[in-house]
Design an enzyme around this catalytic site. Structure first.
Site, PDB file in Angstrom:
ATOM      1  N   LYS A 253       0.855  -1.184   0.000  1.00 34.89           N
ATOM      2  CA  LYS A 253       0.000   0.000   0.000  1.00 34.89           C
ATOM      3  C   LYS A 253       0.892   1.234   0.000  1.00 34.89           C
ATOM      4  CE  LYS A 253      -3.834   1.882   2.785  1.00 34.89           C
ATOM      5  NZ  LYS A 253      -4.635   1.633   4.011  1.00 34.89           N
TER       6      LYS A 253
ATOM      7  N   SER B 294      -9.320   1.584   3.226  1.00 36.83           N
ATOM      8  CA  SER B 294      -8.546   2.352   2.266  1.00 36.83           C
ATOM      9  C   SER B 294      -7.521   1.518   1.492  1.00 36.83           C
ATOM     10  CB  SER B 294      -7.807   3.483   2.993  1.00 36.83           C
ATOM     11  OG  SER B 294      -6.957   2.945   3.999  1.00 36.83           O
TER      12      SER B 294
ATOM     13  N   SER C  97      -9.679  -0.991   7.308  1.00 33.63           N
ATOM     14  CA  SER C  97      -9.099  -0.740   5.990  1.00 33.63           C
ATOM     15  C   SER C  97      -8.346  -1.894   5.348  1.00 33.63           C
ATOM     16  CB  SER C  97      -8.175   0.489   6.049  1.00 33.63           C
ATOM     17  OG  SER C  97      -8.934   1.660   6.199  1.00 33.63           O
TER      18      SER C  97
END
Length: 456
Positions: free
Chosen positions: A76, A146, A170
């Protein structure tokens, strides 16, 4: 699709170690898959093609150096990577190139991982969507966030494992929406130095992969104390126990108070209870704190901590922040200190009530949905006027408030063919126990093997 991409992370690592394949073959298969599918899915913020190919050549020329030797992994775009931009989908961070790796990235590399690229996220991870990525099962639906780019890429078979972060769901929400697996880790179990954070007390780093076994392998690589993270813990994970010794807790109806839970989500959880019930010793009803008992105090803590952590960015480059993020930070900065102190005290009390579930009600693990809803339309910002964070994090955000671990697992499919999952929640440091039970569930089911049709 290349047959190599049907391997799990664990299988791919074993294949490289045994000589049945090479790191270069895995990397080239992943890069070809990315080229063929990422125009539709948008998993990646950036690719490190040359570096990945060079690392693969070096790994193939030497002896295995660790459990991930030669296997392509994605990160990420919150994790510092020396010499590679780490921009968190934020214009204020465009061109930010760290001079060091995050501790977890160093551990991945030391274990032999090949980093193929950085995956998309909601801006600064301050949301439960991922606007740059689309759900591989239906590009008109969102990935969740996210850590949406990581989940979308895993479901699309673009790489074998990833790291994400989880403040209120997330890693679990996108895994649920995309049909993959993830572990929200125990608070302090995985170091967060060199990671763009929004909350000191809610943020966790967690592994994402196709299977619970893969997540456990990644967790073993990245977990453990780091002096660079003052919140890092020296406590060790509890060792897995025989499944026949475990009692599964099923929340009573008060747990579902709040937003309406989709009937298909409830049905998938009930099917999972049947499967897990055949594995564990006992299944019983448990009384858990619900979302309403946590949301206001949890939101106060996270808003205030985000405003403090990102104060310099907001004050020097606030005009480059998106409206949603700017509003979030300004709201946090406006909170009085007394409100923050009261919320922290309330959060501590909430954590105690969550721990009491395991210590006083005779259950070892609790099952719950991940989301009350199925994957939402891509680009939506609310559900019937309710903002996405409260509307989708009903069952995930309280887990972060309690600081306990949870594993998100694929549990089946809705009538429209989109995946639906569930989560298993345990007491602190039961991460391995949860992963092991997840492995047992996946040995009895095949939801995690399904591949979305990307031939569009």
């Amino acid at each position: 699709m290349d047959d190599l991409l049907t391997l799990t992370l664990t299988e791919a690592a074993a294949a490289v170690r045994s000589g049945r394949t090479t790191s270069r073959a895995l990397v080239e298969a992943c890069l070809a898959r990315i080229e063929a599918t990422d125009g539709l899915i948008g998993s990646f913020a950036s690719l490190q093609v040359d570096a990945a190919q060079q690392a693969a050549r070096e790994f193939d020329a030497g002896e295995p150096i660790g459990p991930l030797h030669g296997v392509p992994i994605a990160l990420k775009d919150l994790f510092y990577t020396a010499g590679v931009a780490t921009e968190a989908n934020c214009r204020s961070l465009r061109g930010f190139v760290p001079d060091r790796d995050a501790s977890v990235v160093s551990r991945l590399k030391a274990a032999g991982a090949v980093i193929v690229g950085k995956t998309n996220t909601h801006e600064l991870a301050l949301g439960v969507s991922c606007p740059a990525s689309r759900n591989p099962w239906d590009p008109d639906r969102m990935t969740g966030g996210s850590s949406g780019g990581s989940a979308a890429g895993l479901a699309s078979r673009q790489f074998f494992g990833a790291l994400g972060t989880d403040t209120g769901g997330s890693v679990r929400i996108p895994s649920n929406y995309c049909g993959t697996t993830a572990i929200k880790t125990t608070r302090g179990a995985v170091p967060r130095d060199g990671v763009h954070l929004i909350s000191w007390t809610y943020d966790t780093v967690g592994p994402m992969a196709r299977t619970a076994a893969d997540c456990r392998l990644l967790l073993d690589v990245v977990a453990g104390f780091s002096p660079a993270d003052p919140f890092s813990s020296k406590a060790r994970f509890a060792q897995p126990v025989a499944h026949q010794e475990l009692t599964l807790g099923v929340p009573d109806e008060s747990f579902f108070d709040g937003f309406r839970t989709d009937p298909e989500v409830r049905a998938v959880m009930e099917e999972a209870i049947d499967v897990i019930g055949s594995i564990v010793a006992d299944v019983r009803t448990a009384r858990l704190p619900n979302f309403a008992e946590h949301f206001d105090l949890g939101a106060t803590v996270v808003f205030a901590e985000a405003a403090a952590l990102l104060e310099e960015l907001h004050s020097t480059q606030g005009e480059l922040l998106g409206d949603e993020v700017r509003s979030f930070l300004e709201g946090g900065a406006a909170l009085p200190g007394t409100a923050f102190a009261a919320a922290q005290a309330g959060r501590t009390g909430f954590e105690r009530s969550y721990l009491d579930v395991f210590e006083e009600q005779g259950v070892d693990i609790v099952i719950a949905p991940v989301n009350p809803n199925q994957p939402l339309p891509h680009g939506c910002s609310d559900i019937d006027g309710v903002p996405l964070i409260p509307a989708t994090a009903q069952f995930t955000f309280p887990v972060n408030g309690a600081g306990v671990p949870a594993v998100a697992l694929p549990g089946g499919f809705a009538a429209d063919g989109l995946p639906i999952g569930f989560q298993l929640i345990g007491p602190p440091l039961s991460d391995h126990i949860l992963a092991a039970l997840g492995e047992a569930f996946q040995a009895e089911t095949d939801h995690h093997d399904a591949v979305p049709d990307l031939a569009r």
